[in-house]
Design a protein around this motif. Structure first.
Motif, mmCIF file in Angstrom:
data_model
loop_
_atom_site.group_PDB
_atom_site.id
_atom_site.type_symbol
_atom_site.label_atom_id
_atom_site.label_comp_id
_atom_site.label_asym_id
_atom_site.label_seq_id
_atom_site.Cartn_x
_atom_site.Cartn_y
_atom_site.Cartn_z
ATOM 1 N N ALA A 103 1.866 7.505 -2.396
ATOM 2 C CA ALA A 103 1.183 7.503 -1.099
ATOM 3 C C ALA A 103 1.959 8.340 -0.084
ATOM 4 N N MET B 22 -3.140 4.975 -6.241
ATOM 5 C CA MET B 22 -2.905 5.897 -5.126
ATOM 6 C C MET B 22 -2.078 5.210 -4.047
ATOM 7 N N SER B 23 -2.170 3.895 -3.975
ATOM 8 C CA SER B 23 -1.438 3.131 -2.958
ATOM 9 C C SER B 23 0.029 2.901 -3.320
#
Length: 178
Positions: free
Chosen positions: A167, A161-162
């Protein structure tokens, strides 16, 4: 040429026209300004399946698809998947739950949740520049990762997700579980 062939030839243009004519939006007038109203999508709520067990099944089924090719409009293992086709396939095969076909309709049928409350099996949505705000969807698998069918690099894979690309484009977390 026999009569049945003639009838078939006369009908083909009408059949082809019908394929592309199903309206996706309905225009209505409100105060003499056109307003587009999306078709209604029934909510999907999963309450008959244990959340933890269902999440485990979703993760296992989705992980078995890693490496499957991307295919726009695809929804099965023999030809490949697009993002929403993969989600629909996994929910159907892991839990027997039928979902809408598009990311936009999945967002409409699910319940928004705070991203800090994401659990395995929830959906993560992104705006990757498509025609809809909800242009890409993935399945959250825990530990800050999701699995998806991206068109870039062409196969189902996991992603953090980063990851800066995702993101920046993340627009929300949703769930079908109560």
């Amino acid at each position: 040429m026999n009569i049945s062939k003639k009838i078939l030839l006369l009908c083909v243009p009408f059949l082809l026209a019908a394929c592309g004519s199903a309206p996706k939006q309905v225009a209505t007038k409100v105060n003499s300004k056109p307003k587009h109203v999306a078709r209604s999508v029934k909510p999907v709520r999963i309450s008959h399946i244990d959340r933890d067990q269902g999440a485990q099944e979703l993760m296992l089924h989705s992980m078995s698809l890693i490496g499957t090719p991307y295919r726009y409009g695809g929804s099965d293992t023999s030809t490949g998947f697009d993002c929403s086709g993969m989600i629909q396939f996994v929910y159907q095969n892991a839990l027997g739950v039928a979902l809408p076909r598009t990311a936009r309709d999945m967002a409409a049928a699910s319940r928004p949740i705070d991203p800090s409350r994401l659990k395995t099996g929830d959906l993560v949505f992104f705006n990757t520049g498509g025609s809809s705000k909800y242009s890409h969807v993935g399945l959250y698998i825990g530990n800050g990762e999701f699995i998806h069918a991206p068109s870039r690099k062409g196969v189902i894979r996991t992603e953090k997700m980063s990851n800066p690309y995702f993101a920046k484009r993340f627009i929300g977390a949703h769930t079908f579980f109560n």
